[in-house]
Motif scaffolding. Sequence first.
Motif, PDB file in Angstrom:
ATOM      1  N   TRP A   1       0.838  -1.197   0.000  1.00  0.00           N
ATOM      2  CA  TRP A   1       0.000   0.000   0.000  1.00  0.00           C
ATOM      3  C   TRP A   1       0.875   1.250   0.000  1.00  0.00           C
ATOM      4  O   TRP A   1       1.898   1.311   0.690  1.00  0.00           O
ATOM      5  CB  TRP A   1      -0.907  -0.019   1.226  1.00  0.00           C
ATOM      6  CG  TRP A   1      -1.617   1.265   1.456  1.00  0.00           C
ATOM      7  CD1 TRP A   1      -2.655   1.796   0.737  1.00  0.00           C
ATOM      8  CD2 TRP A   1      -1.336   2.205   2.484  1.00  0.00           C
ATOM      9  NE1 TRP A   1      -3.034   2.995   1.256  1.00  0.00           N
ATOM     10  CE2 TRP A   1      -2.243   3.272   2.321  1.00  0.00           C
ATOM     11  CE3 TRP A   1      -0.407   2.264   3.517  1.00  0.00           C
ATOM     12  CZ2 TRP A   1      -2.245   4.386   3.175  1.00  0.00           C
ATOM     13  CZ3 TRP A   1      -0.411   3.358   4.360  1.00  0.00           C
ATOM     14  CH2 TRP A   1      -1.330   4.408   4.186  1.00  0.00           C
ATOM     15  N   VAL A   2       0.447   2.281  -0.764  1.00  0.00           N
ATOM     16  CA  VAL A   2       1.199   3.526  -0.878  1.00  0.00           C
ATOM     17  C   VAL A   2       0.424   4.699  -0.277  1.00  0.00           C
ATOM     18  O   VAL A   2       0.940   5.448   0.548  1.00  0.00           O
ATOM     19  CB  VAL A   2       1.523   3.834  -2.349  1.00  0.00           C
ATOM     20  CG1 VAL A   2       2.184   5.207  -2.495  1.00  0.00           C
ATOM     21  CG2 VAL A   2       2.421   2.754  -2.942  1.00  0.00           C
ATOM     22  N   ALA A   3      -0.815   4.886  -0.723  1.00  0.00           N
ATOM     23  CA  ALA A   3      -1.613   6.031  -0.271  1.00  0.00           C
ATOM     24  C   ALA A   3      -3.076   5.763  -0.590  1.00  0.00           C
ATOM     25  O   ALA A   3      -3.394   4.989  -1.491  1.00  0.00           O
ATOM     26  CB  ALA A   3      -1.161   7.316  -0.955  1.00  0.00           C
ATOM     27  N   SER A   4      -3.960   6.426   0.173  1.00  0.00           N
ATOM     28  CA  SER A   4      -5.399   6.286  -0.042  1.00  0.00           C
ATOM     29  C   SER A   4      -6.088   7.621   0.135  1.00  0.00           C
ATOM     30  O   SER A   4      -5.587   8.486   0.872  1.00  0.00           O
ATOM     31  CB  SER A   4      -6.001   5.296   0.963  1.00  0.00           C
ATOM     32  OG  SER A   4      -5.483   4.004   0.812  1.00  0.00           O
ATOM     33  N   ILE A   5      -7.253   7.726  -0.472  1.00  0.00           N
ATOM     34  CA  ILE A   5      -8.081   8.907  -0.291  1.00  0.00           C
ATOM     35  C   ILE A   5      -9.544   8.484  -0.280  1.00  0.00           C
ATOM     36  O   ILE A   5      -9.965   7.658  -1.092  1.00  0.00           O
ATOM     37  CB  ILE A   5      -7.805   9.958  -1.389  1.00  0.00           C
ATOM     38  CG1 ILE A   5      -8.492  11.279  -1.068  1.00  0.00           C
ATOM     39  CG2 ILE A   5      -8.208   9.454  -2.769  1.00  0.00           C
ATOM     40  CD1 ILE A   5      -7.968  12.448  -1.905  1.00  0.00           C
TER      41      ILE A   5
ATOM     42  N   ASP B   1     -14.829  12.952   1.204  1.00  0.00           N
ATOM     43  CA  ASP B   1     -14.384  14.159   1.918  1.00  0.00           C
ATOM     44  C   ASP B   1     -12.904  14.466   1.737  1.00  0.00           C
ATOM     45  O   ASP B   1     -12.398  15.421   2.317  1.00  0.00           O
ATOM     46  CB  ASP B   1     -14.694  14.031   3.410  1.00  0.00           C
ATOM     47  CG  ASP B   1     -14.002  12.851   4.064  1.00  0.00           C
ATOM     48  OD1 ASP B   1     -14.336  12.538   5.221  1.00  0.00           O
ATOM     49  OD2 ASP B   1     -13.121  12.232   3.420  1.00  0.00           O
ATOM     50  N   GLY B   2     -12.215  13.682   0.959  1.00  0.00           N
ATOM     51  CA  GLY B   2     -10.818  13.978   0.661  1.00  0.00           C
ATOM     52  C   GLY B   2      -9.818  13.571   1.721  1.00  0.00           C
ATOM     53  O   GLY B   2      -8.633  13.896   1.619  1.00  0.00           O
ATOM     54  N   ARG B   3     -10.262  12.854   2.754  1.00  0.00           N
ATOM     55  CA  ARG B   3      -9.299  12.402   3.774  1.00  0.00           C
ATOM     56  C   ARG B   3      -8.280  11.476   3.119  1.00  0.00           C
ATOM     57  O   ARG B   3      -8.644  10.551   2.404  1.00  0.00           O
ATOM     58  CB  ARG B   3     -10.016  11.649   4.892  1.00  0.00           C
ATOM     59  CG  ARG B   3     -10.762  12.521   5.880  1.00  0.00           C
ATOM     60  CD  ARG B   3     -11.488  11.636   6.877  1.00  0.00           C
ATOM     61  NE  ARG B   3     -12.545  10.865   6.231  1.00  0.00           N
ATOM     62  CZ  ARG B   3     -12.850   9.613   6.535  1.00  0.00           C
ATOM     63  NH1 ARG B   3     -12.151   8.961   7.449  1.00  0.00           N
ATOM     64  NH2 ARG B   3     -13.839   8.992   5.900  1.00  0.00           N
ATOM     65  N   SER B   4      -7.015  11.730   3.404  1.00  0.00           N
ATOM     66  CA  SER B   4      -5.966  10.939   2.785  1.00  0.00           C
ATOM     67  C   SER B   4      -5.014  10.392   3.833  1.00  0.00           C
ATOM     68  O   SER B   4      -4.921  10.925   4.949  1.00  0.00           O
ATOM     69  CB  SER B   4      -5.210  11.777   1.757  1.00  0.00           C
ATOM     70  OG  SER B   4      -4.623  12.903   2.377  1.00  0.00           O
ATOM     71  N   THR B   5      -4.320   9.358   3.471  1.00  0.00           N
ATOM     72  CA  THR B   5      -3.330   8.762   4.349  1.00  0.00           C
ATOM     73  C   THR B   5      -2.226   8.163   3.492  1.00  0.00           C
ATOM     74  O   THR B   5      -2.473   7.765   2.345  1.00  0.00           O
ATOM     75  CB  THR B   5      -3.979   7.720   5.282  1.00  0.00           C
ATOM     76  OG1 THR B   5      -3.023   7.252   6.211  1.00  0.00           O
ATOM     77  CG2 THR B   5      -4.553   6.551   4.513  1.00  0.00           C
ATOM     78  N   TYR B   6      -1.019   8.095   4.069  1.00  0.00           N
ATOM     79  CA  TYR B   6       0.157   7.699   3.309  1.00  0.00           C
ATOM     80  C   TYR B   6       1.000   6.681   4.059  1.00  0.00           C
ATOM     81  O   TYR B   6       1.100   6.723   5.289  1.00  0.00           O
ATOM     82  CB  TYR B   6       1.040   8.924   3.019  1.00  0.00           C
ATOM     83  CG  TYR B   6       0.367   9.995   2.220  1.00  0.00           C
ATOM     84  CD1 TYR B   6      -0.367  10.997   2.854  1.00  0.00           C
ATOM     85  CD2 TYR B   6       0.450  10.015   0.830  1.00  0.00           C
ATOM     86  CE1 TYR B   6      -1.010  11.985   2.126  1.00  0.00           C
ATOM     87  CE2 TYR B   6      -0.180  11.003   0.089  1.00  0.00           C
ATOM     88  CZ  TYR B   6      -0.906  11.980   0.740  1.00  0.00           C
ATOM     89  OH  TYR B   6      -1.534  12.966   0.013  1.00  0.00           O
ATOM     90  N   ALA B   7       1.662   5.837   3.309  1.00  0.00           N
ATOM     91  CA  ALA B   7       2.674   4.974   3.894  1.00  0.00           C
ATOM     92  C   ALA B   7       3.852   5.837   4.325  1.00  0.00           C
ATOM     93  O   ALA B   7       4.155   6.858   3.692  1.00  0.00           O
ATOM     94  CB  ALA B   7       3.114   3.925   2.876  1.00  0.00           C
ATOM     95  N   ASP B   8       4.540   5.420   5.367  1.00  0.00           N
ATOM     96  CA  ASP B   8       5.671   6.202   5.880  1.00  0.00           C
ATOM     97  C   ASP B   8       6.747   6.396   4.809  1.00  0.00           C
ATOM     98  O   ASP B   8       7.416   7.431   4.788  1.00  0.00           O
ATOM     99  CB  ASP B   8       6.273   5.506   7.088  1.00  0.00           C
ATOM    100  CG  ASP B   8       5.395   5.609   8.317  1.00  0.00           C
ATOM    101  OD1 ASP B   8       5.611   4.835   9.261  1.00  0.00           O
ATOM    102  OD2 ASP B   8       4.481   6.469   8.329  1.00  0.00           O
TER     103      ASP B   8
ATOM    104  N   ALA C   1     -13.322   0.380   5.184  1.00  0.00           N
ATOM    105  CA  ALA C   1     -13.169   0.685   6.613  1.00  0.00           C
ATOM    106  C   ALA C   1     -11.715   1.015   6.944  1.00  0.00           C
ATOM    107  O   ALA C   1     -11.436   1.946   7.700  1.00  0.00           O
ATOM    108  CB  ALA C   1     -13.650  -0.495   7.442  1.00  0.00           C
ATOM    109  N   ASP C   2     -10.801   0.233   6.402  1.00  0.00           N
ATOM    110  CA  ASP C   2      -9.376   0.464   6.640  1.00  0.00           C
ATOM    111  C   ASP C   2      -8.718   0.705   5.286  1.00  0.00           C
ATOM    112  O   ASP C   2      -8.493  -0.248   4.537  1.00  0.00           O
ATOM    113  CB  ASP C   2      -8.743  -0.730   7.352  1.00  0.00           C
ATOM    114  CG  ASP C   2      -7.290  -0.491   7.709  1.00  0.00           C
ATOM    115  OD1 ASP C   2      -6.776  -1.220   8.574  1.00  0.00           O
ATOM    116  OD2 ASP C   2      -6.657   0.419   7.128  1.00  0.00           O
ATOM    117  N   PRO C   3      -8.383   1.951   4.975  1.00  0.00           N
ATOM    118  CA  PRO C   3      -7.878   2.272   3.636  1.00  0.00           C
ATOM    119  C   PRO C   3      -6.446   1.839   3.382  1.00  0.00           C
ATOM    120  O   PRO C   3      -5.899   2.123   2.319  1.00  0.00           O
ATOM    121  CB  PRO C   3      -8.005   3.791   3.571  1.00  0.00           C
ATOM    122  CG  PRO C   3      -7.859   4.227   4.988  1.00  0.00           C
ATOM    123  CD  PRO C   3      -8.493   3.152   5.809  1.00  0.00           C
TER     124      PRO C   3
END
Length: 129
Positions: free
Chosen positions: A52-56, A60-67, A108-110
Amino acid sequence: QVQLVESGGGSVQAGGSLKLSCKASGYTGRGFSSSSNAVAWFRQVPGQERDWVASIYTGDGRSTYADSVKGRFLISQDNVKATVYLQMNSLKVEDTAMYYCAAGRYVADPTKRVEFEYWGQGTQVSVSS
């Protein structure tokens, strides 16, 4: 049936930039922008797991990234075009991989691959030193 098409991969030198696109089709109604719909980028090197690299969340545009990419990559969306982008800056040799776009309507878990129902065919990114 939702379909995803990636584009934008290529070859670049270390320190350079690329922007990937993931165009979605087949969503009904407001499905692409629903609150539980998410789009992610994963990457895979031959012989290794798909990471996994990144999700959105496209609602609502919430995003998260791998370290490993935080601070260098930026995921964004254009809901009118039903497209998600991955801007990749300060690329490193270790970013070389096949990049896959994935979408899930009830995520649920991006960060988890199992959450995503639909996958594109991938686009190759190659970074040379």
